[in-house]
Design a protein around this motif. Structure first.
Motif, mmCIF file in Angstrom:
data_model
loop_
_atom_site.group_PDB
_atom_site.id
_atom_site.type_symbol
_atom_site.label_atom_id
_atom_site.label_comp_id
_atom_site.label_asym_id
_atom_site.label_seq_id
_atom_site.Cartn_x
_atom_site.Cartn_y
_atom_site.Cartn_z
ATOM 1 N N UNK A 41 70.696 17.273 -21.040
ATOM 2 C CA UNK A 41 70.589 16.930 -21.839
ATOM 3 C C UNK A 41 70.822 17.726 -23.207
ATOM 4 N N UNK A 42 71.756 18.007 -23.449
ATOM 5 C CA UNK A 42 71.968 18.528 -24.576
ATOM 6 C C UNK A 42 71.670 19.990 -24.802
ATOM 7 N N UNK A 43 71.507 20.837 -23.849
ATOM 8 C CA UNK A 43 71.646 22.292 -24.297
ATOM 9 C C UNK A 43 72.302 23.528 -24.231
ATOM 10 N N UNK A 44 72.523 24.201 -24.587
ATOM 11 C CA UNK A 44 73.781 24.742 -25.046
ATOM 12 C C UNK A 44 73.682 25.814 -24.002
ATOM 13 N N UNK A 45 74.596 26.997 -23.667
ATOM 14 C CA UNK A 45 74.109 27.405 -22.470
ATOM 15 C C UNK A 45 73.593 28.844 -22.418
ATOM 16 N N UNK A 46 73.157 29.258 -23.764
ATOM 17 C CA UNK A 46 71.688 30.439 -24.222
ATOM 18 C C UNK A 46 70.786 29.374 -23.761
ATOM 19 N N UNK A 47 70.727 27.911 -23.658
ATOM 20 C CA UNK A 47 69.156 27.689 -23.955
ATOM 21 C C UNK A 47 69.126 27.017 -22.260
ATOM 22 N N UNK A 48 69.875 26.964 -21.636
ATOM 23 C CA UNK A 48 70.010 26.132 -20.477
ATOM 24 C C UNK A 48 70.035 27.893 -19.754
ATOM 25 N N UNK A 49 70.514 28.994 -20.246
ATOM 26 C CA UNK A 49 69.936 30.617 -19.206
ATOM 27 C C UNK A 49 68.408 30.580 -19.516
ATOM 28 N N UNK A 50 68.117 30.596 -20.658
ATOM 29 C CA UNK A 50 66.615 30.994 -20.673
ATOM 30 C C UNK A 50 65.410 29.402 -20.324
ATOM 31 N N UNK A 51 66.404 28.364 -20.174
ATOM 32 C CA UNK A 51 65.117 27.291 -20.474
ATOM 33 C C UNK A 51 64.817 26.813 -18.534
ATOM 34 N N UNK A 111 64.017 15.447 -12.078
ATOM 35 C CA UNK A 111 62.016 14.848 -13.011
ATOM 36 C C UNK A 111 61.504 15.544 -14.247
ATOM 37 N N UNK A 112 61.565 16.730 -13.707
ATOM 38 C CA UNK A 112 61.515 18.086 -14.682
ATOM 39 C C UNK A 112 61.941 18.980 -15.553
ATOM 40 N N UNK A 113 63.201 18.783 -15.623
ATOM 41 C CA UNK A 113 64.752 18.880 -16.575
ATOM 42 C C UNK A 113 64.444 17.559 -17.408
ATOM 43 N N UNK A 114 64.296 16.136 -16.682
ATOM 44 C CA UNK A 114 63.716 15.382 -18.349
ATOM 45 C C UNK A 114 62.312 15.319 -18.754
ATOM 46 N N UNK A 115 61.727 15.643 -18.516
ATOM 47 C CA UNK A 115 60.560 15.778 -19.290
ATOM 48 C C UNK A 115 59.900 17.016 -20.258
ATOM 49 N N UNK A 116 61.147 18.198 -19.778
ATOM 50 C CA UNK A 116 60.787 19.726 -20.245
ATOM 51 C C UNK A 116 61.714 18.911 -21.671
ATOM 52 N N UNK A 117 62.942 18.075 -21.194
ATOM 53 C CA UNK A 117 63.536 18.246 -22.666
ATOM 54 C C UNK A 117 62.915 16.864 -23.567
ATOM 55 N N UNK A 118 62.684 16.639 -22.828
ATOM 56 C CA UNK A 118 62.110 15.441 -23.439
ATOM 57 C C UNK A 118 61.110 15.966 -24.643
ATOM 58 N N UNK A 119 59.625 16.389 -24.108
ATOM 59 C CA UNK A 119 59.412 16.937 -24.744
ATOM 60 C C UNK A 119 59.474 17.829 -26.356
ATOM 61 N N UNK A 120 60.259 18.179 -25.360
ATOM 62 C CA UNK A 120 60.689 19.210 -26.779
ATOM 63 C C UNK A 120 61.595 18.661 -27.562
ATOM 64 N N UNK A 121 62.661 17.569 -27.202
ATOM 65 C CA UNK A 121 63.082 17.033 -28.525
ATOM 66 C C UNK A 121 62.220 16.121 -29.379
ATOM 67 N N UNK A 122 60.891 15.468 -28.686
ATOM 68 C CA UNK A 122 60.130 14.697 -29.392
ATOM 69 C C UNK A 122 59.115 15.493 -30.698
ATOM 70 N N UNK A 123 58.941 16.710 -30.290
ATOM 71 C CA UNK A 123 58.096 17.784 -30.644
ATOM 72 C C UNK A 123 59.051 18.729 -30.992
ATOM 73 N N UNK A 124 60.363 18.558 -32.061
ATOM 74 C CA UNK A 124 61.264 19.352 -32.028
ATOM 75 C C UNK A 124 60.977 20.810 -31.513
ATOM 76 N N UNK A 125 61.049 20.905 -31.055
ATOM 77 C CA UNK A 125 61.105 22.528 -30.003
ATOM 78 C C UNK A 125 62.596 22.837 -29.731
ATOM 79 N N UNK A 126 62.305 24.377 -29.727
ATOM 80 C CA UNK A 126 63.438 25.385 -29.715
ATOM 81 C C UNK A 126 63.615 25.704 -28.315
ATOM 82 N N UNK A 127 64.422 26.249 -27.293
ATOM 83 C CA UNK A 127 64.135 26.947 -26.231
ATOM 84 C C UNK A 127 63.676 28.741 -27.406
ATOM 85 N N UNK A 128 63.077 29.315 -26.741
ATOM 86 C CA UNK A 128 62.353 30.569 -27.486
ATOM 87 C C UNK A 128 63.311 31.502 -26.404
#
Length: 178
Positions: free
Chosen positions: A134-144, A161-178
């Motif tokens: 889905x395009x997350x980098x290594x640090x984002x993957x570790x956190x997500x 499916x959970x990974x797809x939902x999470x990344x779609x919502x994050x992308x749609x709302x311009x959210x970053x992995x915290x």
């Protein structure tokens, strides 16, 4: 001449009868010998078989055989799980581009999540792979990865499916992995 022919027939007959008798006796003796040899071989084989069966039929032997079989199955299962995990982590490495310490951190996290969640380490690494796709980098993957496993468990859905939902919502709302 008649007496000579009669004498020849009589001698020939005696020789022939004697020869036949000797052959018959020799044949009987050979048959008897063959039967004795067969009996000896059968007795020897039977004794060996009985001896082997007595060893196989002991409780200790049977318990050892059952234990060895169980250990073999357990080892095969453990080796298969380890191979599956390594294979899935190689896929994560290929998709995410993780190298060195990043890859070690991802492997440790996958193992930890495998111990502490309802998902296996291989399933956790599969979630990491989906997050990397889905395009997350290594640090984002570790956190997500942990929250993605929580989402899958809470929603009773597959990790992909959970990974797809999470990344779609994050992308749609311009959210970053915290």
């Amino acid at each position: 001449m008649a007496k000579a022919a009669q004498l020849t027939l009589q001698i020939d007959g005696n020789i022939t009868n004697g020869f036949r008798k000797s052959i018959n006796e020799a044949t009987k003796k050979i048959q008897t010998l063959n039967q004795r040899i067969k009996r000896s071989m059968v007795d020897a084989a039977g004794g060996a078989t009985r001896g082997f069966k007595s060893v196989v039929n002991t409780d200790a032997y049977q318990a050892a055989a059952v234990a060895a079989t169980g250990v073999g199955f357990a080892m095969a299962g453990a080796v298969k799980k380890a191979m599956d995990f390594e294979k899935s982590m190689q896929a994560v490495k290929a998709v995410s581009g993780a190298t060195g310490a990043e890859f070690v951190s991802m492997s440790k996290l996958a193992r930890e999540l495998g111990r502490t969640t309802i998902f296996s380490a291989s399933e956790a690494s599969g979630a990491m792979e989906m997050l990397a796709m889905a395009g997350l980098n290594t640090n984002q993957i570790l956190k997500a990865t942990g929250p993605t496993l929580d989402l899958a468990a809470a929603g009773s859905i597959e990790l992909a499916e959970a990974a797809d939902i999470a990344t779609n919502i994050m992308g749609g709302m311009s959210l970053k992995v915290a």
